[in-house]
Enzyme design. Structure first.
Site, PDB file in Angstrom:
ATOM      1  N   ASP A 176       5.201   6.293  -8.144  1.00 38.11           N
ATOM      2  CA  ASP A 176       5.166   6.025  -6.960  1.00 38.11           C
ATOM      3  C   ASP A 176       3.742   5.412  -6.678  1.00 38.11           C
ATOM      4  O   ASP A 176       2.683   5.355  -7.379  1.00 38.11           O
ATOM      5  CB  ASP A 176       4.962   7.477  -6.039  1.00 38.11           C
ATOM      6  CG  ASP A 176       4.588   7.201  -4.440  1.00 38.11           C
ATOM      7  OD1 ASP A 176       5.386   6.794  -3.900  1.00 38.11           O
ATOM      8  OD2 ASP A 176       3.549   7.816  -4.276  1.00 38.11           O
ATOM      9  N   ASP A 211       1.569   4.594  -3.160  1.00 40.79           N
ATOM     10  CA  ASP A 211       0.371   5.263  -2.168  1.00 40.79           C
ATOM     11  C   ASP A 211       0.356   6.894  -2.665  1.00 40.79           C
ATOM     12  O   ASP A 211       1.040   7.679  -2.521  1.00 40.79           O
ATOM     13  CB  ASP A 211       0.862   5.147  -0.916  1.00 40.79           C
ATOM     14  CG  ASP A 211       0.881   3.562  -0.485  1.00 40.79           C
ATOM     15  OD1 ASP A 211      -0.171   2.930  -0.745  1.00 40.79           O
ATOM     16  OD2 ASP A 211       1.834   3.372   0.066  1.00 40.79           O
TER      17      ASP A 211
HETATM   18  P1  B16 Z   1       4.055   0.223   4.413  1.00 41.05           P
HETATM   19  P2  B16 Z   1       4.810   5.153  -1.446  1.00 41.05           P
HETATM   20  C1  B16 Z   1       4.752   4.716   1.130  1.00 41.05           C
HETATM   21  O1  B16 Z   1       4.421   4.406  -0.109  1.00 41.05           O
HETATM   22  C2  B16 Z   1       3.789   5.624   1.806  1.00 41.05           C
HETATM   23  O2  B16 Z   1       3.810   6.831   1.270  1.00 41.05           O
HETATM   24  C3  B16 Z   1       4.137   5.778   3.266  1.00 41.05           C
HETATM   25  O3  B16 Z   1       3.144   6.693   4.019  1.00 41.05           O
HETATM   26  C4  B16 Z   1       4.470   4.497   3.994  1.00 41.05           C
HETATM   27  O4  B16 Z   1       4.892   4.662   5.463  1.00 41.05           O
HETATM   28  C5  B16 Z   1       5.358   3.647   3.271  1.00 41.05           C
HETATM   29  O5  B16 Z   1       5.151   3.568   2.148  1.00 41.05           O
HETATM   30  C6  B16 Z   1       5.662   2.316   3.827  1.00 41.05           C
HETATM   31  O6  B16 Z   1       4.339   1.626   3.802  1.00 41.05           O
HETATM   32  O7  B16 Z   1       4.034   0.456   5.956  1.00 41.05           O
HETATM   33  O8  B16 Z   1       3.190  -0.336   3.691  1.00 41.05           O
HETATM   34  O9  B16 Z   1       5.544  -0.694   4.136  1.00 41.05           O
HETATM   35  O10 B16 Z   1       3.978   6.481  -1.441  1.00 41.05           O
HETATM   36  O11 B16 Z   1       6.253   5.291  -1.405  1.00 41.05           O
HETATM   37  O12 B16 Z   1       4.002   4.228  -2.419  1.00 41.05           O
HETATM   38 MG    MG Z   2       3.272   8.018  -2.148  1.00 44.46          MG
END
Ligand code: B16
Ligand code: MG
Length: 215
Positions: free
Chosen positions: A8, A10
């Protein structure tokens, strides 16, 4: 035998889960609804759209379709300005080490993220060329907790699902990995401790030998 690591982004590779939280907090203030770290756990890992739906649902708040779209645009604007200055110093503990473990043991690596900003972030971290396979929020029809993102990553790595470990920091991601039939390790987020039997405080705690002995 482990042949693939799917990370993953974030909260596992980079500390941008904090930046997402701050951006949603600003949106919650504008919506005049409650939001805190504990409520944020319900949003982690969800797509941008699903996150806003969840924030509204948790607060039993209704807005028009037009407002909904505008808040999504605004959230991303705030988020992008918050992450503008990120660089290698935002990379989380143990990332370089686990990538070395992968190289040494001929294990393929991939990113499986819900974020539509994933590629831009990886470039800022100088990690973009380190991951030949990057599946992000632009490339899936069904976001986490659906397993599509991880299944696509395994397919592109040409690895069997049960040969891959998914590293995740969010409940939605753990569910996605489990639904897909992957091995999964919870990382950093203490709320996952009771949710997975495999949990590490940071990627630096991961020991391949120990893990393979257990499975
Ligand atoms: P964006 P991951 C996710 O990334 C985040 O955990 C989540 O908080 C966020 O809403 C989602 O990506 C969408 O992100 O707005 O930048 O498209 O943890 O799956 O790497
Ligand atoms: Mg994450």
């Amino acid at each position: 035998m482990i042949n693939g690591f799917i990370f993953d982004l974030d909260g596992v590779i980079v500390n941008t889960e904090e930046h997402h939280y701050k951006a949603w907090k600003e949106i919650a203030n504008k919506l005049n609804v409650d939001f805190n770290k504990s409520l944020n756990e319900n949003l982690k890992g969800l797509s941008r759209k699903e996150s806003l739906k969840k924030l509204l649902e948790l607060n039993k708040k209704k807005i028009s379709e037009n407002e909904f779209v505008n808040f999504l645009i605004e959230k991303n604007k705030i988020y992008k300005s918050l992450i503008d200055g990120i660089d290698e110093t935002n990379i989380l503990d143990g990332v370089q080490n686990i990538l070395k473990i992968a190289d040494k043991n001929n294990i393929s690596v991939a990113i499986g993220s819900s974020s539509k900003n994933a590629k831009m972030i990886l470039k800022k971290l100088n990690l973009y060329n380190r991951f030949k396979i990057i599946i992000d929020g632009n490339m899936v029809t069904n976001p986490k907790p659906d397993p599509e993102v991880f299944i696509k990553a395994a397919k592109l790595m040409r690895k069997k699902i049960d040969e891959c470990i998914v590293f995740e920091d969010a409940v939605s991601g753990i569910i996605a990995a489990e639904r897909g039939g992957f091995k999964v390790i919870g990382v950093r987020n203490l709320n996952l401790k009771n949710r997975t039997d495999q949990f590490i405080n940071s990627l630096s705690e991961f020991r391949l030998d120990d893990y393979e002995k257990k499975i």
